[in-house]
Design an enzyme around this catalytic site. Structure first.
Site, mmCIF file in Angstrom:
data_model
loop_
_atom_site.group_PDB
_atom_site.id
_atom_site.type_symbol
_atom_site.label_atom_id
_atom_site.label_comp_id
_atom_site.label_asym_id
_atom_site.label_seq_id
_atom_site.Cartn_x
_atom_site.Cartn_y
_atom_site.Cartn_z
ATOM 1 N N GLU A 105 113.933 81.318 52.913
ATOM 2 C CA GLU A 105 114.559 80.225 53.647
ATOM 3 C C GLU A 105 116.030 80.178 53.260
ATOM 4 O OE1 GLU A 105 112.550 76.453 53.141
ATOM 5 O OE2 GLU A 105 114.460 75.381 53.044
ATOM 6 N N GLU A 135 121.446 70.595 52.988
ATOM 7 C CA GLU A 135 120.577 69.426 52.900
ATOM 8 C C GLU A 135 121.412 68.310 52.294
ATOM 9 O OE1 GLU A 135 116.243 70.055 51.643
ATOM 10 O OE2 GLU A 135 117.288 71.685 50.627
#
Length: 236
Positions: free
Chosen positions: A125, A130
Protein backbone atom coordinates in the site's frame (compact mmCIF):
# COMPACT_ATOMS: atom_id res chain seq x y z
CA UNK A 1 1.12 21.60 -16.79
CA UNK A 2 2.87 18.43 -15.57
CA UNK A 3 4.21 18.87 -12.03
CA UNK A 4 7.62 17.37 -12.95
CA UNK A 5 9.57 17.17 -16.24
CA UNK A 6 9.01 14.09 -18.37
CA UNK A 7 5.44 13.41 -17.23
CA UNK A 8 2.29 13.07 -19.33
CA UNK A 9 -1.31 13.11 -18.10
CA UNK A 10 -2.98 9.68 -17.90
CA UNK A 11 -6.05 10.50 -15.73
CA UNK A 12 -7.87 13.63 -14.64
CA UNK A 13 -10.97 14.09 -12.48
CA UNK A 14 -12.33 17.62 -12.17
CA UNK A 15 -15.88 16.54 -11.21
CA UNK A 16 -17.58 18.04 -14.27
CA UNK A 17 -18.89 14.58 -15.24
CA UNK A 18 -18.63 12.89 -11.86
CA UNK A 19 -20.10 9.37 -11.63
CA UNK A 20 -20.13 7.22 -8.50
CA UNK A 21 -21.97 3.97 -7.71
CA UNK A 22 -21.42 0.83 -5.67
CA UNK A 23 -19.60 -1.08 -8.42
CA UNK A 24 -18.66 1.46 -11.11
CA UNK A 25 -17.98 1.73 -14.04
CA UNK A 26 -17.04 5.19 -12.74
CA UNK A 27 -15.85 5.71 -9.19
CA UNK A 28 -16.87 2.92 -6.80
CA UNK A 29 -18.34 3.96 -3.44
CA UNK A 30 -17.05 0.99 -1.47
CA UNK A 31 -13.95 -1.14 -1.07
CA UNK A 32 -12.92 -3.45 -3.88
CA UNK A 33 -13.97 -6.49 -1.84
CA UNK A 34 -17.36 -4.91 -1.12
CA UNK A 35 -16.66 -3.46 2.33
CA UNK A 36 -18.25 -0.20 3.49
CA UNK A 37 -16.24 0.13 6.69
CA UNK A 38 -12.93 -1.29 7.90
CA UNK A 39 -13.56 -3.04 11.18
CA UNK A 40 -9.86 -3.87 11.46
CA UNK A 41 -9.24 -0.12 11.78
CA UNK A 42 -12.06 0.25 14.35
CA UNK A 43 -13.81 2.77 12.08
CA UNK A 44 -17.19 4.20 13.09
CA UNK A 45 -18.51 5.19 9.65
CA UNK A 46 -20.52 3.48 6.91
CA UNK A 47 -19.38 4.42 3.39
CA UNK A 48 -22.69 5.19 1.75
CA UNK A 49 -24.10 6.27 -1.62
CA UNK A 50 -27.54 7.13 -2.96
CA UNK A 51 -28.35 3.46 -3.66
CA UNK A 52 -28.10 2.38 -0.02
CA UNK A 53 -29.21 5.45 1.89
CA UNK A 54 -27.67 8.84 2.57
CA UNK A 55 -25.67 10.31 -0.32
CA UNK A 56 -22.44 11.80 1.13
CA UNK A 57 -21.29 13.28 -2.21
CA UNK A 58 -22.04 16.77 -3.48
CA UNK A 59 -20.51 18.64 -6.42
CA UNK A 60 -20.78 22.42 -6.61
CA UNK A 61 -18.63 24.89 -8.58
CA UNK A 62 -16.26 22.09 -9.61
CA UNK A 63 -15.55 20.94 -6.05
CA UNK A 64 -16.56 17.55 -4.66
CA UNK A 65 -17.56 17.56 -1.00
CA UNK A 66 -17.55 14.29 0.94
CA UNK A 67 -19.59 14.72 4.12
CA UNK A 68 -19.34 12.70 7.32
CA UNK A 69 -22.21 13.03 9.79
CA UNK A 70 -24.34 10.99 12.15
CA UNK A 71 -27.03 9.11 10.25
CA UNK A 72 -28.86 5.81 9.75
CA UNK A 73 -27.18 3.09 7.73
CA UNK A 74 -27.53 -0.67 7.08
CA UNK A 75 -24.72 -1.60 9.49
CA UNK A 76 -25.97 0.54 12.38
CA UNK A 77 -22.70 2.48 12.68
CA UNK A 78 -22.71 5.91 14.34
CA UNK A 79 -21.71 7.86 11.22
CA UNK A 80 -22.21 7.94 7.45
CA UNK A 81 -19.42 9.12 5.14
CA UNK A 82 -18.02 8.62 1.64
CA UNK A 83 -15.26 6.79 -0.23
CA UNK A 84 -14.10 6.90 -3.85
CA UNK A 85 -12.37 3.86 -5.35
CA UNK A 86 -10.82 3.98 -8.86
CA UNK A 87 -10.45 0.22 -9.46
CA UNK A 88 -13.01 0.21 -12.31
CA UNK A 89 -11.91 3.65 -13.53
CA UNK A 90 -8.10 3.83 -13.52
CA UNK A 91 -5.18 1.64 -12.40
CA UNK A 92 -1.51 2.25 -13.17
CA UNK A 93 1.99 0.88 -12.70
CA UNK A 94 4.27 3.69 -11.44
CA UNK A 95 3.57 7.38 -11.95
CA UNK A 96 2.75 10.63 -10.21
CA UNK A 97 -0.56 10.66 -8.28
CA UNK A 98 -1.91 13.91 -6.86
CA UNK A 99 -5.01 15.29 -5.18
CA UNK A 100 -5.94 18.90 -4.49
CA UNK A 101 -8.02 18.96 -1.34
CA UNK A 102 -9.06 20.85 1.77
CA UNK A 103 -9.06 18.59 4.82
CA UNK A 104 -11.44 18.76 7.79
CA UNK A 105 -10.24 19.46 11.32
CA UNK A 106 -11.68 17.77 14.37
CA UNK A 107 -10.92 14.93 16.74
CA UNK A 108 -11.80 11.53 15.30
CA UNK A 109 -11.73 12.64 11.64
CA UNK A 110 -9.42 10.61 9.39
CA UNK A 111 -9.15 11.71 5.73
CA UNK A 112 -6.77 9.83 3.41
CA UNK A 113 -5.61 9.34 -0.18
CA UNK A 114 -3.98 5.93 -0.75
CA UNK A 115 -3.08 3.36 -3.40
CA UNK A 116 -3.78 -0.39 -3.35
CA UNK A 117 -2.96 -3.32 -5.70
CA UNK A 118 -5.34 -3.93 -8.61
CA UNK A 119 -5.09 -7.69 -7.96
CA UNK A 120 -6.72 -7.03 -4.53
CA UNK A 121 -3.74 -8.32 -2.56
CA UNK A 122 -2.44 -6.62 0.60
CA UNK A 123 0.18 -5.54 1.39
CA UNK A 124 1.53 -3.46 -0.34
CA UNK A 125 0.00 0.00 0.00
CA UNK A 126 1.16 3.56 -0.66
CA UNK A 127 -0.29 6.26 1.58
CA UNK A 128 -0.11 9.56 -0.29
CA UNK A 129 -1.40 11.10 2.92
CA UNK A 130 -3.38 10.28 6.02
CA UNK A 131 -4.36 12.83 8.62
CA UNK A 132 -5.70 12.80 12.15
CA UNK A 133 -8.14 15.67 12.42
CA UNK A 134 -7.09 16.67 15.93
CA UNK A 135 -3.83 18.01 14.38
CA UNK A 136 -4.48 19.56 10.95
CA UNK A 137 -0.86 20.74 10.69
CA UNK A 138 0.58 17.21 10.32
CA UNK A 139 0.12 14.57 7.63
CA UNK A 140 1.37 10.98 7.62
CA UNK A 141 2.99 9.41 4.56
CA UNK A 142 4.71 6.12 3.72
CA UNK A 143 4.13 2.56 2.60
CA UNK A 144 2.86 -0.73 3.98
CA UNK A 145 4.98 -3.54 2.61
CA UNK A 146 6.25 -7.01 3.37
CA UNK A 147 9.58 -5.99 1.82
CA UNK A 148 10.65 -2.94 3.81
CA UNK A 149 9.59 0.68 3.78
CA UNK A 150 8.18 2.95 6.49
CA UNK A 151 4.58 3.66 7.38
CA UNK A 152 2.88 6.58 9.14
CA UNK A 153 5.82 8.98 8.81
CA UNK A 154 4.69 12.32 10.32
CA UNK A 155 5.41 15.51 8.38
CA UNK A 156 4.47 19.00 9.58
CA UNK A 157 3.03 21.00 6.67
CA UNK A 158 0.91 23.84 8.10
CA UNK A 159 -2.84 24.14 8.56
CA UNK A 160 -4.45 21.88 5.95
CA UNK A 161 -7.95 22.86 7.08
CA UNK A 162 -7.44 26.53 6.16
CA UNK A 163 -7.36 26.05 2.38
CA UNK A 164 -6.72 23.75 -0.57
CA UNK A 165 -3.32 22.04 -0.88
CA UNK A 166 -1.79 19.55 -3.31
CA UNK A 167 -0.76 16.14 -1.93
CA UNK A 168 1.22 13.90 -4.26
CA UNK A 169 3.46 10.87 -4.60
CA UNK A 170 5.96 10.12 -7.36
CA UNK A 171 6.22 6.33 -7.54
CA UNK A 172 9.06 5.00 -9.65
CA UNK A 173 10.65 1.57 -10.01
CA UNK A 174 13.57 2.48 -7.73
CA UNK A 175 12.25 5.21 -5.40
CA UNK A 176 9.09 6.83 -4.08
CA UNK A 177 8.91 10.54 -3.22
CA UNK A 178 6.10 12.42 -1.48
CA UNK A 179 5.19 16.06 -2.16
CA UNK A 180 3.16 18.78 -0.48
CA UNK A 181 2.33 21.81 -2.64
CA UNK A 182 5.15 20.85 -5.00
CA UNK A 183 7.75 20.52 -2.25
CA UNK A 184 9.34 17.12 -1.63
CA UNK A 185 8.77 16.09 1.98
CA UNK A 186 9.88 12.43 2.16
CA UNK A 187 11.49 9.74 0.03
CA UNK A 188 12.39 6.07 0.33
CA UNK A 189 13.55 3.20 -1.94
CA UNK A 190 10.67 1.39 -3.61
CA UNK A 191 9.87 -1.80 -1.66
CA UNK A 192 10.22 -5.04 -3.59
CA UNK A 193 6.48 -5.79 -3.63
CA UNK A 194 5.50 -2.40 -5.11
CA UNK A 195 5.96 -3.30 -8.78
CA UNK A 196 2.36 -3.92 -9.79
CA UNK A 197 -0.57 -1.73 -10.93
CA UNK A 198 -2.36 0.18 -8.17
CA UNK A 199 -5.71 1.95 -7.87
CA UNK A 200 -6.69 5.00 -5.82
CA UNK A 201 -8.89 5.48 -2.78
CA UNK A 202 -9.89 8.83 -1.29
CA UNK A 203 -12.06 8.69 1.82
CA UNK A 204 -13.14 10.43 4.98
CA UNK A 205 -13.12 7.91 7.82
CA UNK A 206 -14.37 8.52 11.34
CA UNK A 207 -12.56 6.81 14.19
CA UNK A 208 -14.22 4.57 16.73
CA UNK A 209 -13.06 3.33 20.11
CA UNK A 210 -9.62 1.75 19.72
CA UNK A 211 -8.91 3.44 16.38
CA UNK A 212 -5.79 5.44 15.57
CA UNK A 213 -7.51 8.87 15.71
CA UNK A 214 -9.91 7.81 18.46
CA UNK A 215 -13.61 8.71 18.36
CA UNK A 216 -15.02 12.21 17.83
CA UNK A 217 -15.87 14.24 20.90
CA UNK A 218 -17.98 17.29 21.69
CA UNK A 219 -15.47 19.58 19.96
CA UNK A 220 -15.64 17.75 16.59
CA UNK A 221 -17.56 19.74 13.95
CA UNK A 222 -20.42 17.70 12.52
CA UNK A 223 -21.13 17.44 9.69
CA UNK A 224 -17.48 17.29 8.65
CA UNK A 225 -16.42 17.93 5.07
CA UNK A 226 -13.52 16.75 2.91
CA UNK A 227 -13.40 18.95 -0.19
CA UNK A 228 -11.63 17.82 -3.37
CA UNK A 229 -10.93 20.09 -6.31
CA UNK A 230 -8.98 17.75 -8.58
CA UNK A 231 -7.33 14.33 -8.85
CA UNK A 232 -4.67 13.77 -11.51
CA UNK A 233 -2.33 10.94 -12.49
CA UNK A 234 0.72 11.19 -14.72
CA UNK A 235 2.98 8.60 -16.31
CA UNK A 236 6.48 8.65 -17.81
Amino acid sequence: APPLPGLHLTFSETFTRFRVSADGPGWMSRGAQGWRTLGSNHEAQFYSDASVGIDPFRVQDGILTITAAPGPNPQGLPFVSGLLNSLRLHTQLYGYFEITARLPAGRGLWPAFWLLPADLSWPPEIDVFEQLGNDPTTIFVGTHSSAGGRSAVPVRVGNTAAGFHVYAVDWQADRIAWYFDGRQIFTEPTPGDLHQPLYMIVNLAVGGIGSWPGPPDATTPMPAELRVRRIRVFGR
